[in-house]
Scaffold this active site. Structure first.
Site, PDB file in Angstrom:
ATOM      1  CG  HIS A 326      42.908 -24.605  40.162  1.00 43.34           C
ATOM      2  ND1 HIS A 326      41.778 -24.277  40.628  1.00 43.34           N
ATOM      3  CD2 HIS A 326      42.457 -24.072  38.812  1.00 43.34           C
ATOM      4  CE1 HIS A 326      40.929 -23.842  39.772  1.00 43.34           C
ATOM      5  NE2 HIS A 326      41.402 -23.854  38.930  1.00 43.34           N
ATOM      6  N   GLY A 327      45.782 -27.730  42.058  1.00 42.13           N
ATOM      7  CA  GLY A 327      47.133 -28.336  42.300  1.00 42.13           C
ATOM      8  C   GLY A 327      47.176 -28.843  43.828  1.00 42.13           C
TER       9      GLY A 327
END
Lengths: 471, 340
Positions: A326-327
């Site tokens: 996600h990041g």
């Protein structure tokens, strides 16, 4: 291009007009869809279309060779090439700065004075989605679980199909490429239902996420003050609702647009906030990613075939990497780690404290699950650990005298929206929108549709980007 | 499934509701107008790169925006300037951008509102961050954003309810919901602020007629200014702002560019406060001396005085026409702009 923009409305009208015109045969319609998909992506940053081309070319070639190659070593080499290129893109564009930053921290911690200038690499929109999608093709080809795409055009369109290009659903080759083999045309009912889904998706994004919830979550997570517990909780549940409406809204739009073209995309969300436990949650939230992680990471790591310890390790590694997907930040790892812990605790509970889920305790269990999920969102949304920790302190009143930044109406608004969201998920958890609409009078459905459209019109969304584009 | 029936029903209700919504806001005095947003600013900024040496670009804060009327300027000089002034902003980030990223070497008229011009060079401070966001948008805007803006123009020009206005004048759903207040858990001390401008596609701004005729309405704006005065704020940063500007000014002069400084009128309480925090002799006069360019202070010219400023800071529409006309006469006399 964003679904919630005027340029997309114009784009979609042109694409639909060409798609349903009689001047193009099926091959040319597919060519038109492919070109439109590049335009759709290129309207954001044209040079980055090259990455899509490279990914497409490499995986098409790898797939072609994997289809005929019998030598196991060579097969592995083609698979590794595909993974090297796709994960290489991800590693460089998404994790380049993160890796550099951590390298500097490690080097400094052993006493070496080294500073590096951040590379400030532009993150290509949707890179995590299309690389995962195209990798699934080569992995399935390697495992002989899918057939080679018949033509390059079919494969290129599979990688680039604009409705799901930048934020999923991540579709498997066998589910999408095969749909391109025969001419597709939506029936009148499919077309209108697709339009209805597009309206719902936009309503979720523009009205629910951006208009009703985003401001509160931004205010709370953007505040540098130590907040009052109510403010911290309301900000957290606001983000919880925002990210659901934002992402589920995108997926619903994608499914609706594809349906208007006669193409079926799989569901990506099934009322996740009424999940009964965390295994249930991951069967309902971002289904296409969780099934990807299950098939291509959790199971190859051993899954549940090698004893309890290995199972827990596989679960935790899958969730940690899922978090990192996600990041590029440690806060996302913590988010994944918390979910991994929840899943392990749930399995322990099932083993040592089993109980039957009834209609009486079900809602309570769903509420507990939802509350635990909210805690994980703090780490997902906070930009730093300091902020996340401040929020946790405020939420559990470990710190008294926090600042009040939300007015009473905002608190009422957010809690009402989230309560309705939770109840809707609870009552819809065993059914579907399609089933409900079948039982609804066409006039009532029309009124609901009109209310959503009218609210969309007066919300005047200013083209806020979807949260998941950054992933 | 009788979806066709639902669709027709939905379209009919939506149309009726939207027309009713538009009529409701029109009946409440709202009119269709263009939003002065980043996209509109970027369109004007893009034109700067194609201008000739004889062209003029206006930068500054809201006073240059309100007080200089583009049609009047064109009527008197034959050329329409590009309006890049931004309300509540320092002109320095925009000047810096033009000097460093554009080939333009014509004339830049810099509006100097001392509390803003000398406010800060800190990138996150509001007077700097606002114009910088516009500059960044200009450089970073995607093709999709450009197309969205172009497609939005006919809608903005047709519907009163389509507006990016915030606060009391906001008509977006988020703004309407934001107006609902219950209890006093948090208190926003700022008085309601009405948007008193009407913006055109070329970013020409005129003061709303209501400001001239409705004293109560004008007083709401005065109360906001008073709120800002009473709230205080960081002291001006004369040293770094002056250095920053003079460095860019030198660079622009080396490129063959020409700069004019302009101090637009202010009155009453506003003028008193300005004199207090940015006295003319230590701020304006020093800037003029160091810049070595032609500078015009409204107090030095009788024809640039005695205007009506309904809220002490900006000229009413017809006085802005007169101000523009008189300013041009002075500039022509001084050969600061071509005498056509």
């Amino acid at each position: 291009m964003l679904f919630n923009s005027l340029s997309f409305i114009l784009f979609l009208i042109i694409v639909l007009a060409l798609y349903y015109s009689k001047i193009l045969n099926w091959t040319n319609k597919k060519r038109m869809l492919l070109l439109s998909s590049y335009v759709f992506y290129g309207m954001w940053n044209p040079p980055l279309v090259i990455l899509l081309w490279i990914s497409t070319m490499i995986d098409w070639t790898a797939g072609k060779r994997l289809a005929v190659e019998e030598n196991q070593k060579k097969r592995k080499m083609w698979l590794m090439l595909s993974m090297f290129v796709n994960l290489g893109f991800l590693g460089f564009f998404k994790y380049g700065d993160f890796l550099l930053e951590n390298f500097v921290t490690i080097v400094n911690s052993v006493g070496i004075d080294f500073q590096a200038k951040p590379m400030d690499i532009l993150l290509p929109m949707g890179i995590s989605f299309y690389t995962f999608q195209t990798m699934s093709y080569t992995i399935d080809m390697y495992k002989r679980k899918t057939e080679r795409a018949r033509t390059f055009l079919d494969f290129a369109l599979y990688v680039t199909f604009f409705p799901q290009l930048v934020a999923g659903p991540i579709v498997r080759a066998k589910d999408l490429i095969t749909q391109f083999y025969e001419e597709k045309k939506a029936t009148t009912n499919q077309f209108i239902w697709g339009l209805f889904l597009l309206t719902i998706g936009l309503f979720q994004k523009v009205v629910m996420a951006d208009t009703l919830l985003a401001g509160t979550s931004d205010d709370v997570f953007g505040s540098t003050k130590l907040l009052h517990g109510i403010d911290a909780w309301v900000g957290t549940i606001a983000f919880s609702g925002q990210i659901f409406f934002d992402f589920a809204g995108y997926s619903t739009c994608a499914i609706g647009i594809a349906l208007m073209l006669g193409i079926i995309l799989p569901d990506n969300f099934k009322y996740p906030y009424a999940s009964l436990g965390f295994s249930d949650l991951w069967r309902r939230w971002h289904i296409s990613l969780s099934s990807w992680l299950r098939d291509y990471l959790y199971i190859p790591l051993g899954g549940n075939r090698h004893g309890i310890t290995r199972l827990y390790a596989a679960l935790m590694i899958t969730m940690l990497l899922g978090g990192l997907w996600h990041g590029a930040a440690w806060t996302f790892m913590v988010w994944g780690g918390l979910h991994g812990t929840y899943l392990i605790l749930e399995r322990l509970q099932r083993r040592f404290l089993p109980f039957e889920i009834t209609k009486w305790n079900g809602m309570f269990l769903a509420f507990i699950t939802f509350s635990c999920v909210n805690i994980t969102w703090v780490f997902f949304r906070a930009r730093t650990f300091e902020k996340a920790w401040d929020m946790i302190k405020s939420m559990f009143y470990m710190q008294t005298g926090g600042e009040k930044i939300l007015d009473t109406f905002t608190i009422i608004k957010v809690t009402t929206v989230i309560a309705i969201l939770f109840l809707c998920h609870w009552f819809m958890r065993n059914t579907s929108m399609k089933d409900v609409s079948l039982k609804t009078s066409p006039y009532v459905l029309g009124v609901v549709w009109a209310i959503m459209t009218f609210l969309l019109i007066i919300a005047q969304g200013s083209g806020e980007q979807f949260i998941y584009f950054q992933f | 499934m009788k979806l066709k029936k639902s669709l027709i029903f939905a379209i009919a209700i939506t149309l009726i509701a939207t027309i009713g919504w538009e009529l409701y806001w029109r009946s409440n005095g709202f009119v269709a107008s263009v939003d002065d947003n980043d996209a509109l600013w970027a369109v004007e900024r893009a034109k700067v790169d194609k201008l000739s040496k004889d062209d003029i670009v206006l930068i500054g804060s809201s006073r240059v925006h309100f007080d200089i009327q583009l049609d009047k300027w064109k009527e008197k000089t034959g050329r329409k300037p590009i309006q890049l002034a931004c309300g509540g902003s320092s002109p320095l980030p925009i000047f810096h951008d033009i000097v460093n990223t554009s080939s333009f070497n014509g004339t830049i008229l810099v509006g100097v509102t001392p509390p803003l011009f000398f406010s800060t060079t800190f990138p996150e401070a509001q007077p700097w961050a606002w114009p910088l966001a516009r500059v960044n948008h200009f450089h970073d805007r995607t093709f999709a954003q450009r197309l969205n803006h172009q497609l939005s123009i006919p809608l903005q020009n047709s519907f009163a309810y389509i507006s990016e206005a915030q606060g009391v004048d906001g008509l977006k759903l988020e703004e309407l919901i934001g107006k609902v207040k219950i209890g006093e858990r948090t208190i926003d001390p700022m008085p309601p602020f009405h948007d008193f401008s009407v913006t055109r596609l070329d970013r020409n701004v005129r003061m709303k007629k209501r400001m001239e005729t409705d004293t109560t309405y004008a007083n709401t704006v005065k109360r906001v200014w008073q709120f800002f005065f009473e709230s205080g704020g960081p002291p001006p940063d004369k040293k770094s702002t002056m250095e920053f500007f003079l460095k860019d000014l030198e660079k622009f002069k080396e490129k063959g560019g020409h700069v004019i400084l302009l101090r637009c009128p202010s009155s009453d309480v506003f003028r008193e406060i300005e004199n207090k925090i940015t006295p003319r002799d230590t701020v304006w006069d020093e800037l003029v001396a160091k810049a070595g360019v032609k500078a015009y202070h409204f107090e030095d010219y009788p024809q640039l005085q005695n205007f009506t400023l309904p809220e002490w800071s900006h000229l009413k529409a017809d006085h802005a026409d007169y101000f523009t006309e008189e300013l041009i006469k002075i500039l022509k006399q001084d050969n600061e702009i071509p005498n056509q």
